[in-house]
Design a protein around this motif. Structure first.
Motif: not given
Length: 477
Positions: A163-164, A170, A173
């Protein structure tokens, strides 16, 4: 040759903003309660793909900064295909510049070269540089994360979602030890021309000498990378690549209780399983390469539904990066050594850019104890032994204890317990005195403890009473 040197009066580490350090220290005081990391590990023969060791290797975990391995994979891929150069400039948007530490600290509108960004991810695990690279390569963090997940699927990482680009908390993730081993092998196989970046011990950025968080480099023969990671929800993570002649392995440890215990566990795995790896060399790539042109289309199709299950422990909204956690823990250890009048060897100071941190921030004993408790190194697994002095109310590892001394002499540890029991009186009257052994650098030590406290509050209260009598103490579970 290593040279010992005297402790300087000021430590460069604490040149970071005081507000940041205060937030780190305060957050660490709750870390012992917050960490609910689950151990997982795998060792894979990088020549044959054979799994040599596996423990919860397919269980879902948070990757933390291991996420940056995929950010680097896509960066190397872009370099290999000529989309960018190592000299290309990576601009820092307001979003990238605002990422929490660990970071380089580039201001919004500033820029660095792609190569500097690579070094920053591998050594300092810089979150701001990760975001800046993501925006350069994907247009936005969100789009880049989709590319990361699509690439994971194409490499056979079936249980990973990104997700990042940096690994900050997160809930959506996650990864597995097996998937991280796959990514580690892919980085070596697909980008041999860039893989040496992972063996970087330190690099110069401005006036700073930034050291690599991976402390197995130079400590364990054959280790040539790859990446460390830490958040409170993930625990301490590490992916290591090891080469000994024709033998090659990639090993993964997730959910370590401390940086040191994680490193020690990794060292055990390497020692045990590297000799069992094939020495014949590989018969071709274990991990298939894919055409990046299809990544954006694949991303849309392969991302799981929003209700995909995540690990049991939710990440905290605010977390501490591994660099800060390790730096503070090391600061405590080196401060204690210096306080005892023992010279510190140069390699220990190199982690702080050639200087050793000042004890100013550690002036308050409560803060020191909180950090010690959060990052206390458990006794090595094969060496753990409990030597009870009086076991009437000791709960065999359950409940809370307070530690009052540590000595390489068993008799000295016992004497300390007897002396403190007399001085402390009611504070430890109902507790049981015992010792716990642990090994460090080949020497067996004895931790002197009083056990049998029902709650953390009771243990801390006892420590508070001891401190009023000028007896050093901290609580542990």
């Amino acid at each position: 040759m290593r040279q010992a040197f005297a402790l300087p009066s000021k430590w460069a580490f604490f040149g970071r903003p005081a507000a940041l350090l205060l937030a780190i220290v305060l957050s660490l005081s709750f870390a012992a309660e917050a960490v609910a990391a689950k151990y997982a590990a795998i060792v894979v023969d990088a020549n044959t793909g054979k799994v040599l060791h596996s423990s919860s290797a397919d269980s879902r975990r948070y990757p933390a900064s291991l996420t940056k391995m995929m950010t680097l994979y896509l960066t190397f891929e872009a370099l290999q295909r000529g989309k960018i150069k190592t000299t290309s400039q990576v601009r820092f948007s307001q979003h990238a510049a605002s990422q929490p530490p660990t970071k380089l600290g580039v201001k919004a509108g500033g820029s660095i070269s792609v190569e500097t960004a690579i070094y920053a991810l591998i050594t300092r695990s810089a979150n701001d540089a990760s975001s800046a690279l993501a925006e350069l390569l994907g247009g936005s963090e969100a789009d880049f994360a989709k590319m990361m997940t699509a690439k994971a699927r194409s490499l056979g990482m079936k249980s990973t979602v990104f997700r990042n680009p940096h690994g900050l908390p997160n809930t959506g993730q996650f990864t597995t030890a097996r998937d991280m081993a796959t990514l580690g092998i892919a980085l070596r196989e697909h980008f041999p021309q860039y893989y040496d970046y992972f063996s970087t011990r330190s690099f110069k950025y401005g006036k700073q000498r930034i050291a690599n968080h991976n402390r197995l480099l130079g400590r364990i023969e054959g280790v040539d990378g790859i990446k460390t990671g830490y958040t409170r929800a993930s625990g301490f993570n590490l992916v290591s690549s090891v080469v000994d002649g024709n033998r090659k392995i990639v090993a993964v440890v997730l959910g370590g209780e401390s940086g040191r215990s994680r490193d020690n566990r990794m060292a055990e795995l390497i020692k045990t399983y590297l000799p069992k790896a094939s020495g014949r060399g590989g018969g071709g790539d274990l991990i298939a390469k894919t055409d990046p042109k299809t990544l954006k289309d694949m991303a849309v199709a392969m991302l799981p539904k929003s209700d995909a299950p995540t690990p049991d422990e939710r990440p905290d909204a605010f977390d501490v990066s591994e660099g800060d956690a390790n730096d503070v823990a090391d600061a405590i250890e080196e401060y204690k050594i210096a306080s005892a009048g023992v010279a510190i060897e140069a390699p220990a100071a190199e982690r702080f850019g050639g200087d050793v941190p000042t004890p100013k921030l550690l002036a308050r004993q409560e803060r020191v104890e909180a950090i010690e408790q959060a990052y206390a190194d458990p006794a090595p697994r094969p060496k753990v032994a409990v030597d009870p002095i009086s076991t009437a109310s000791t709960r065999g590892g359950s409940g809370w204890s307070i530690q009052v001394a540590s000595s390489p002499s068993e008799s000295e540890a016992r004497k300390a317990l007897e002396s403190i029991a007399q001085k402390a009186g009611a504070a430890v009257a109902s507790a049981s005195a015992y010792t716990v052994t642990f090994e460090k650098d080949g020497t067996l030590y004895y931790r002197a403890r009083f056990g049998g406290f029902e709650t953390k509050t009771a243990a801390w209260s006892a420590c508070g009473a001891l401190k009023k009598k000028k007896i050093a103490c901290y609580a542990t579970q």
